[in-house]
Design an enzyme around this catalytic site. Structure first.
Site, mmCIF file in Angstrom:
data_model
loop_
_atom_site.group_PDB
_atom_site.id
_atom_site.type_symbol
_atom_site.label_atom_id
_atom_site.label_comp_id
_atom_site.label_asym_id
_atom_site.label_seq_id
_atom_site.Cartn_x
_atom_site.Cartn_y
_atom_site.Cartn_z
ATOM 1 C CG ASN A 1 -1.863 -1.167 1.217
ATOM 2 O OD1 ASN A 1 -2.048 -1.801 0.172
ATOM 3 N ND2 ASN A 1 -2.444 -1.483 2.356
ATOM 4 C CG ASP B 1 -2.676 3.214 3.006
ATOM 5 O OD1 ASP B 1 -2.003 2.989 4.044
ATOM 6 O OD2 ASP B 1 -3.431 2.361 2.499
ATOM 7 C CG HIS C 1 3.875 -1.818 -4.740
ATOM 8 N ND1 HIS C 1 2.707 -2.549 -4.810
ATOM 9 C CD2 HIS C 1 4.851 -2.636 -5.219
ATOM 10 C CE1 HIS C 1 2.968 -3.747 -5.310
ATOM 11 N NE2 HIS C 1 4.251 -3.835 -5.559
ATOM 12 C CB CYS D 1 14.751 14.723 -7.399
ATOM 13 S SG CYS D 1 15.502 15.705 -8.714
ATOM 14 C CB CYS E 1 14.615 18.943 -6.875
ATOM 15 S SG CYS E 1 15.590 17.898 -5.769
ATOM 16 C CB SER F 1 -6.204 -9.715 -5.233
ATOM 17 O OG SER F 1 -5.217 -8.998 -5.950
ATOM 18 C CG ASN G 1 -8.055 -11.434 0.901
ATOM 19 O OD1 ASN G 1 -7.760 -10.276 1.178
ATOM 20 N ND2 ASN G 1 -8.317 -11.811 -0.329
ATOM 21 C CD GLU H 1 -13.105 -11.885 -2.913
ATOM 22 O OE1 GLU H 1 -14.335 -11.890 -2.866
ATOM 23 O OE2 GLU H 1 -12.433 -11.145 -3.640
HETATM 24 P P1 OAD Z 1 -6.293 -5.733 -4.809
HETATM 25 O O1 OAD Z 1 -7.297 -4.668 -5.047
HETATM 26 O O2 OAD Z 1 -5.799 -6.503 -5.966
HETATM 27 O O3 OAD Z 1 -6.887 -6.796 -3.793
HETATM 28 C C1 OAD Z 1 -7.483 -6.416 -2.590
HETATM 29 C C2 OAD Z 1 -7.852 -7.686 -1.841
HETATM 30 O O4 OAD Z 1 -8.403 -7.291 -0.603
HETATM 31 C C3 OAD Z 1 -8.899 -8.548 -2.559
HETATM 32 O O5 OAD Z 1 -8.516 -9.912 -2.502
HETATM 33 C C4 OAD Z 1 -10.169 -8.317 -1.722
HETATM 34 O O6 OAD Z 1 -10.983 -9.483 -1.637
HETATM 35 C C5 OAD Z 1 -9.575 -8.013 -0.369
HETATM 36 N N1 OAD Z 1 -10.441 -7.175 0.478
HETATM 37 C C6 OAD Z 1 -11.307 -6.191 0.109
HETATM 38 N N2 OAD Z 1 -11.896 -5.648 1.179
HETATM 39 C C7 OAD Z 1 -11.377 -6.298 2.257
HETATM 40 C C8 OAD Z 1 -11.591 -6.194 3.664
HETATM 41 N N3 OAD Z 1 -12.453 -5.316 4.197
HETATM 42 N N4 OAD Z 1 -10.907 -7.023 4.480
HETATM 43 C C9 OAD Z 1 -10.022 -7.930 3.966
HETATM 44 N N5 OAD Z 1 -9.788 -8.075 2.656
HETATM 45 C C10 OAD Z 1 -10.454 -7.256 1.814
HETATM 46 O O7 OAD Z 1 -5.090 -5.059 -4.010
HETATM 47 P P2 OAD Z 1 -3.601 -5.570 -3.804
HETATM 48 O O8 OAD Z 1 -3.549 -7.053 -3.699
HETATM 49 O O9 OAD Z 1 -3.026 -4.759 -2.717
HETATM 50 O O10 OAD Z 1 0.421 -2.070 -7.278
HETATM 51 O O11 OAD Z 1 -2.945 -5.118 -5.164
HETATM 52 C C11 OAD Z 1 -1.582 -5.317 -5.346
HETATM 53 C C12 OAD Z 1 -1.006 -4.223 -6.190
HETATM 54 O O12 OAD Z 1 -1.744 -4.092 -7.392
HETATM 55 C C13 OAD Z 1 -1.080 -2.858 -5.602
HETATM 56 O O13 OAD Z 1 -0.067 -2.567 -4.663
HETATM 57 C C14 OAD Z 1 -0.945 -1.985 -6.787
HETATM 58 C C15 OAD Z 1 -1.909 -2.690 -7.696
HETATM 59 O O14 OAD Z 1 -1.788 -2.499 -9.010
HETATM 60 C C16 OAD Z 1 1.038 -0.982 -7.724
HETATM 61 O O15 OAD Z 1 0.519 0.117 -7.714
HETATM 62 C C17 OAD Z 1 2.431 -1.213 -8.227
#
Ligand code: OAD
Length: 254
Positions: free
Chosen positions: A106, A108, A123, A131, A150, A192, A216, A218
């Site tokens: 994340n 954030d 990430h 810069c 910068c 995911s 997760n 799911e």
């Molecule tokens: P995803 O959006 O791919 O997946 C989010 C996961 O969180 C999914 O499996 C959802 O089921 C789960 N989810 C949603 N709400 C939830 C909750 N309340 N409690 C628990 N699980 C929940 O996000 P990431 O796996 O983080 O990369 O994605 C990986 C990367 O893909 C990101 O860091 C970003 C993106 O493209 C870059 O920006 C390089």
């Protein structure tokens, strides 16, 4: 025969095994803090295709769009608060000390707001700028655009969001692979399993002998390959799991 004191002490002290725990978090852990995940919206991220805002090519073609996109994401952090899952990981770090590492995909700052300190943002971070001339990284809380200079080399228009875009190398990979090679328990929360290399971390940890657990909403793409899976909202599943884990630790860790 008298027993040497060192042996007596040794036999009285239970052998403490230091758990080595690596946690990987994804967008799902911040969903209940009001931040959108990447893949819950028909492949669109805040109404944009990822290729239009999260690639070096997009930045080269339309920097104004990319700056604006990340400025809005950064502004969105002002009101976002960490939730019970972020706080549980702060407690786990407190319990485990240096046997703990948090890796987050994340961008954030909710883990920091919760109090986590031993973490790597693989990430990048919305609250930093980099810069492209002198390669220095700066804390950046305000809006960013091509008129900015910068703070180190004074170049104008050379600052970009400190975000790893598609096609770029994630950060802290040496430290992460080192931790994965030593960990005994690997926990993935709210991810995911779509994006590599992070999606392959559980497999590396498992090959090195670690137990792997997925928390997760799911089952993820790799769910069947984890040793254990617990499913539900992160604010419920993560605090429960972390509390049970802390309860199994020696009191000296708590
Ligand atoms: P995803 O959006 O791919 O997946 C989010 C996961 O969180 C999914 O499996 C959802 O089921 C789960 N989810 C949603 N709400 C939830 C909750 N309340 N409690 C628990 N699980 C929940 O996000 P990431 O796996 O983080 O990369 O994605 C990986 C990367 O893909 C990101 O860091 C970003 C993106 O493209 C870059 O920006 C390089």
């Amino acid at each position: 025969m008298t027993i040497p004191e060192s042996k007596t002490l040794k036999s009285k002290t239970p052998k403490l095994k230091t758990p080595k725990v690596v946690v990987l978090t994804g967008a799902g852990i911040s969903a209940e803090s009001g931040l959108k995940t990447f893949r819950d919206n028909n492949g669109l991220w805040e109404d944009h295709r990822v290729e239009d805002v999260a690639t070096p090519e997009a930045f080269a073609q339309n920097p104004a769009l990319v700056y604006r996109f990340y400025n809005l994401r950064r502004e969105g952090l002002l009101d976002a608060e960490p939730n019970a899952a972020h706080l549980a990981l702060k407690d786990l770090e407190h319990a485990l000390g240096h046997s703990f590492l948090l890796i987050t995909q994340n961008v954030d700052n909710l883990h920091e707001k919760a109090g986590s300190r031993q973490l790597h943002h693989m990430h990048g971070e919305l609250t930093k700028a980099r810069c492209t001339h002198c390669h220095q990284v700066f804390k950046w809380q305000q809006n960013l655009d091509e008129t900015d200079h910068c703070p180190a080399c004074n170049s104008q228009g050379s600052l970009r969001p400190h975000i790893v875009w598609f096609g770029e190398m994630p950060l802290f990979m040496d430290e992460i692979y080192q931790a994965l090679s030593q960990c005994e328990l690997f926990i993935a929360i709210g991810t995911s399993g779509n994006v590599y290399p992070a999606a392959g971390f559980f497999d590396l940890a498992r090959q090195n002998g670690a137990k792997t657990v997925e928390l997760n909403l799911e089952p993820s793409l790799n769910a069947s390959a984890f040793n254990e899976g617990l499913y539900g909202p992160a604010t419920q599943v993560a605090p429960d799991y972390v509390q049970r884990l802390i309860n199994t630790l020696s009191p000296s860790y708590c």
